[in-house]
Design an enzyme around this catalytic site. Sequence first.
Site, PDB file in Angstrom:
ATOM      1  N   ARG A 162      -8.674  13.509   7.464  1.00 21.13           N
ATOM      2  CA  ARG A 162      -7.803  14.118   6.479  1.00 21.13           C
ATOM      3  C   ARG A 162      -8.862  14.731   5.276  1.00 21.13           C
ATOM      4  O   ARG A 162      -9.712  14.202   5.169  1.00 21.13           O
ATOM      5  CB  ARG A 162      -6.879  13.068   5.894  1.00 21.13           C
ATOM      6  CG  ARG A 162      -5.731  12.769   6.887  1.00 21.13           C
ATOM      7  CD  ARG A 162      -4.904  11.781   6.417  1.00 21.13           C
ATOM      8  NE  ARG A 162      -4.660  10.631   7.448  1.00 21.13           N
ATOM      9  CZ  ARG A 162      -4.512   9.145   7.179  1.00 21.13           C
ATOM     10  NH1 ARG A 162      -4.571   8.907   5.919  1.00 21.13           N
ATOM     11  NH2 ARG A 162      -4.498   8.615   8.156  1.00 21.13           N
ATOM     12  N   GLU A 181      -4.865  -7.132   7.230  1.00 26.51           N
ATOM     13  CA  GLU A 181      -3.426  -6.804   6.800  1.00 26.51           C
ATOM     14  C   GLU A 181      -2.487  -7.610   7.740  1.00 26.51           C
ATOM     15  O   GLU A 181      -1.276  -7.756   7.190  1.00 26.51           O
ATOM     16  CB  GLU A 181      -3.190  -5.300   7.088  1.00 26.51           C
ATOM     17  CG  GLU A 181      -3.992  -4.434   6.245  1.00 26.51           C
ATOM     18  CD  GLU A 181      -4.042  -2.897   6.496  1.00 26.51           C
ATOM     19  OE1 GLU A 181      -5.213  -2.741   7.520  1.00 26.51           O
ATOM     20  OE2 GLU A 181      -3.301  -2.115   6.049  1.00 26.51           O
TER      21      GLU A 181
END
Length: 398
Positions: A239, A383
Amino acid sequence: MSVVLVVNSGSSSLKYQLIDMSDETKLASGKVERIGESMGIVTHRTADDRHETETPVADHDAAFEQMLRGFAEYGPSLDEVPPAVVGHRIVQGARRFFGPTLIDDRVETDIEELIPLAPLHNAANLAGIRSARRLFADTPHVAVFDTAFHTTMPDATSLYAIDREVADKYRIRKYGAHGTSHKYVAEQAAAYLGQPLTELRIVVLHIGNGASACAVEGGKSVDTSMGMTPLEGLVMGTRSGNIDPAVLFHLHRKAGYTVDELDTLLNRRSGLLGLTGTNDMRDIVARVEAGDERARVGLDVYVQRLRHYLGAYLVQLGGGDVIVWTAGVGENSAEVRRRTCERLEWLGVELNLEKNAAAGGDEIREISTARSRVRVLVIPTNEELEIARQALATVGGE
Ligand code: AMP
């Protein structure tokens, strides 16, 4: 024994972990990849084994069936260690979900309603919730949102300078991402330093294939580099991060790019991949060392953007107490950490180059010198564990 099943359901993959919360150990984990393609890959890991099979996986229901098959065949048996709660990672909670939320039909509808803000992610997350609620009908399900930690961002950092009516109508503002990781490592940093989180100014650099920086003040996110979507901010694996939006008008007008082509260009063919031809930092650093000019320029752009955000957040916080590096690049690339923290002694940031270069494991490492005013830590993120903790706390477990 309190056991939590954590699921992360993407558009073409399902990842899961079964965690024993009495000592926070992983009992099993797995991945179902290439959902919807002609052949899928199913991997199930237990404490001492790894099993991989290839089989077509038509949709998310089929992926969950594969997960159940993994537990039934290779253990541990879910009859013996039934999950007390299923924790779901959800990407976009916008300003509707401010923390972990017990899922009912209403919550499902709300997540569905947010699909336009994260088309690929929320749709896949929702498919995962629906499959899992069918399979674990008597178990509570909790949604843990990537954006929740960032809902404390003030308007000053989360509004874009566009027409307020347009912004409000289409819910355009910065929501951020990676919040579960930013929160987890910020708490880990405070525990490591033996200082209350409420008194710390922390810049977290979550730098993996996706990457975001976060300014954390008193345990709360006050700014983050990802925007309405995870495209804004740092240079990432594929990205672009920040660019002048007029580049899009230009490519459309001059080269006839469609919206979908622009989306693909910026999300999938830009960043390190676009700049250097690869998105793996290990290869890029090796090429730079071998004198490759394209890799050198790519790494320069990457590091420059990191320094840009680090500087901005240290100013915004009025100084920093801690910088935390985490995720694939942040935990492993001494070169990226060294270059980013170069010539910052005047800001109170000084790396111990030997400690920075030493290989790390699962432990928290301090890589700043004893006289560095800002302490620099490398903290492995987790996470799944954070989702499990929040899910269990939501249903009143411990
Ligand atoms: P993540 O998205 O957090 O899993 O990070 C994945 C990225 O971490 C990979 O694309 C690599 O660029 C980077 N990475 C992993 N291991 C290393 C390493 N030993 N040195 C440098 N970069 C690494």
